[in-house]
Design an enzyme around this catalytic site. Structure first.
Site, PDB file in Angstrom:
ATOM      1  N   ASP A  86      41.557  47.680  31.268  1.00  0.00           N
ATOM      2  CA  ASP A  86      40.164  47.477  30.855  1.00  0.00           C
ATOM      3  C   ASP A  86      39.259  48.561  31.425  1.00  0.00           C
ATOM      4  OD1 ASP A  86      40.296  46.683  33.510  1.00  0.00           O
ATOM      5  OD2 ASP A  86      40.037  44.562  33.081  1.00  0.00           O
ATOM      6  N   ASN A 157      37.497  33.420  38.147  1.00  0.00           N
ATOM      7  CA  ASN A 157      37.360  32.516  36.993  1.00  0.00           C
ATOM      8  C   ASN A 157      38.645  32.464  36.165  1.00  0.00           C
ATOM      9  OD1 ASN A 157      37.401  34.973  35.775  1.00  0.00           O
ATOM     10  ND2 ASN A 157      35.333  34.869  34.914  1.00  0.00           N
ATOM     11  N   HIS A 159      40.301  35.083  34.888  1.00  0.00           N
ATOM     12  CA  HIS A 159      40.529  36.144  33.900  1.00  0.00           C
ATOM     13  C   HIS A 159      41.697  37.031  34.293  1.00  0.00           C
ATOM     14  CE1 HIS A 159      37.414  39.195  35.810  1.00  0.00           C
ATOM     15  NE2 HIS A 159      38.592  39.301  36.376  1.00  0.00           N
ATOM     16  N   GLU A 164      38.089  36.925  29.575  1.00  0.00           N
ATOM     17  CA  GLU A 164      37.318  35.916  30.290  1.00  0.00           C
ATOM     18  C   GLU A 164      37.672  34.516  29.778  1.00  0.00           C
ATOM     19  OE1 GLU A 164      36.001  36.976  32.795  1.00  0.00           O
ATOM     20  OE2 GLU A 164      34.485  38.515  32.558  1.00  0.00           O
TER      21      GLU A 164
END
Ligand code: PGA
Length: 262
Positions: A86, A157, A159, A164
């Site tokens: 990413d 979280n 990810h 996400e």
């Protein structure tokens, strides 16, 4: 870790896919050795090793050990082709917060990788250019024969990459909106949340799932809660890393702090 608690985990994960190390250095060295072994095996076969690489604080120790192996044990990166997971959008590659800068700083500038073999999903220009760019990135991975080994960290979280919570399991490389937890965790690098980009390009859940080997590395107590959800909880897009439960080629490598709630 107590055996009685481990019994709650799926048996195949408990017995064959989970490695817990005393500290972060041991866990990182273990991951680096697996990567180096793959590179050397491919070299013997006269083939390239296609690596999917991650950024963030987690893989720094892995890259440090790979650089040491290059400098002191003759590990060559001549046959290595890399695809990063990413990159922020928008961002300039020379910005110190960019993953392009990160990869040069911690790995690429220290090893003998051919710059043409490095791929990071960095794209500039208007949003309507991004879709084509993402399709091309996905196609380049396929054209190289797919990813041999995908290194992953995990966000608080859940990810993986910048997939996400809510990311579809069939998603491919695309522009995504960063989750508030992700932007909050990144603000320390950007000098304030107002400077953290709101979007990023990330390879997809499907792209990750197709890698032939997957190593999820998690270090430190801040990851223990999400690791418990990702391993003991249901397989759900709400916790993207939970998909790894269903992928037999996925290995979990934790230090004892990250594994503390298992
Ligand atoms: P970290 O980030 O390595 O900086 O904890 C991991 C991730 O967000 O994937």
């Amino acid at each position: 870790m107590e055996d009685s608690v481990i019994e709650n985990m799926p048996a195949n994960i408990k017995t064959t896919r989970l490695s817990v190390f005393e500290d972060s250095k041991q866990a990182s060295d273990y991951v680096a050795l697996q990567i180096a072994t793959l590179i050397r095996e491919r070299q013997k076969e006269g083939k390239n090793a296609i690596l999917g690489l991650a950024t963030g604080s987690t893989p720094k120790g892995v890259y440090e050990e790979l650089v040491r192996m290059h400098q002191h044990e003759g590990l060559s990166f001549e046959n290595v082709i890399t695809f990063n997971l990413d990159e922020y959008y928008p961002i300039e590659p020379h910005d110190e917060q960019s993953y392009t800068w990160f990869m040069n700083q911690y790995l690429f500038s220290h090893v003998n990788i051919n710059p043409h073999n490095i791929h990071i999903p960095h794209v500039t220009g208007p949003e309507n250019h991004v879709k084509n760019y993402c399709d091309e990135y996905e196609n380049k991975i396929k054209a190289k024969g797919g990813i041999d080994l995908q290194l992953l960290g995990i966000g608080r979280n859940g990810h993986i990459g910048f997939n996400e919570p809510g990311s579809c399991f069939d998603s491919v490389t695309r522009l995504i909106n960063l989750h508030p937890v992700t932007r909050n965790d990144a603000q320390v690098y950007f000098g304030g949340i107002e400077n953290v980009p709101k979007q990023a390009v990330s390879i997809g859940m499907s792209t990750i799932s197709q890698a032939r080997n997957i190593l999820l590395l998690a270090l430190g107590p801040a990851k223990s809660e999400i690791i418990k959800q990702a391993i003991d909880g249901p397989i759900t897009p709400d916790v993207p890393a939970s998909i790894l439960q269903s992928l037999p080629q996925a290995q979990y490598i934790f230090d004892k702090n990250a594994a503390a709630l298992l």
